[in-house]
Motif scaffolding. Structure first.
Motif: not given
Length: 336
Positions: A227-231, A291-299
């Motif tokens: 699964h690839v999740y897009w933002w 991401l290959q995960a359903s959540s994450g962070h960026m900074w």
């Protein structure tokens, strides 16, 4: 304000008129576009409100409002308060405050004047077919903060040139403002709400450069048995000082819930190295991350250069990438 568009001279005690050049070669004859109104200090603008963007200067019209949580790192919360923002990364806690943003249409006549300062395709979405990398954009849509709106009124029944204007809005002289939502706008908003929804806004200022980030979840696609999740994320850079600076580099850290930490360095943003000056203090762009995960962070940081050749780093406020619990169906009603 775009070249040739501005407040015309007004006699004492009369409304301030918004003018634009008529289509003449010399471009020096002004005709009235509308009359400025007092900006709202309280409450929100309604569907159909005409406005000038206070930073980018384009003419637009409000489609509908969004209630967002604004995490402003320039306003520190009391230590006793619990933070709603999980993306702290060892920095100060920030409590989200409700703030009104608007989905708007941009007048197509102004797009050429702002294309160097702001992308005029602020909404993108994933296609619903085999090519999982396909992205589509809706031109002339933007997200505008309440304080960026300079409202005006017009007697023109079609004051904004945009292919969706007459499909979404109709003139009704009994209403204020006199443009009301058609059923097609209500249906479009309801169907595409997941793709359009603005929920969190993050803001931080370093050395008089203010960075605002708005992340949007776009959906999940299956690719090679994973699964690839897009933002997408929309970023506005604003110079609050009179000194001219130029963006030279970007440095991102992208953390995925799967445990990976990616570092991205590069020249400029979206192939540009914008100059922020007193005359043109802001630059806005959108980009995408998967991401290959359903959540994450960026900074991360943006590196700017001063006229004397010295450099300084501007913090990008940390923001979370969250996927919506209910899986999305692709947009509908975009092709007429």
């Amino acid at each position: 304000v775009p070249p040739g568009l501005g407040a015309g001279p007004a006699p004492a005690h009369s409304p301030n008129y918004l003018s634009a050049p008529r289509n003449r070669p010399e471009g020096k004859v002004l005709e009235t576009v509308g009359v400025f109104e007092a900006p709202k200090q309280h409450g929100k603008y309604e569907t159909g409100q005409l406005f000038l963007h206070s930073v980018f200067g384009y003419r637009g019209i409000v489609l509908f409002p969004w209630q967002a949580r604004l995490y402003d790192r320039d306003v520190a919360s009391p230590v006793t308060e619990k933070s709603e923002n999980a993306a702290g990364h060892g920095s100060k806690e920030v409590k989200g405050k409700t703030h009104t943003y608007y989905q708007v249409l941009i007048d197509a006549r102004d797009c050429p004047h702002i294309s160097q300062r702001s992308q005029t395709e602020a909404v993108t979405f994933l296609a619903n077919h085999d090519d999982s990398r396909a992205l589509y954009a809706i031109p002339g849509l933007d997200y505008v903060s309440h304080e960026d709106i300079l409202p005006y009124s017009s007697t023109d029944q079609v004051p904004i040139q945009h292919e969706l204007f007459e499909r979404f809005l109709m003139y009704d002289q009994t209403k204020v403002p006199p443009f009301v939502a058609r059923d097609t706008l209500c249906a479009w908003q309801e169907k595409n709400h997941p793709w359009l929804e603005l929920s969190d806004v993050h803001r931080e200022t370093t050395e008089n450069i203010r960075v605002t980030v708005i992340p949007f979840y776009m959906g999940m696609r299956e690719a090679q048995n994973s699964h690839v999740y897009w933002w997408r994320y929309c970023i506005r850079l604003e110079n609050l000082d009179s000194e001219v600076v130029q963006l030279r580099e970007r440095h991102w850290r992208i953390f995925s819930l799967s445990g990976t930490l990616e570092t991205v360095r590069g020249r400029g943003v979206v192939g540009r190295e914008p100059v922020l000056s007193k005359e043109q203090p802001a630059f806005q762009y959108s980009s995408h991350v998967s991401l290959q995960a359903s959540s994450g962070h960026m900074w991360g940081t943006f590196r700017f250069e001063r006229p004397d050749g010295s450099h300084f780093d501007v913090r990008i406020p940390p923001f979370s990438l969250e996927s919506n619990k209910d899986e999305k169906t692709p947009p509908s009603g975009l092709h007429w």
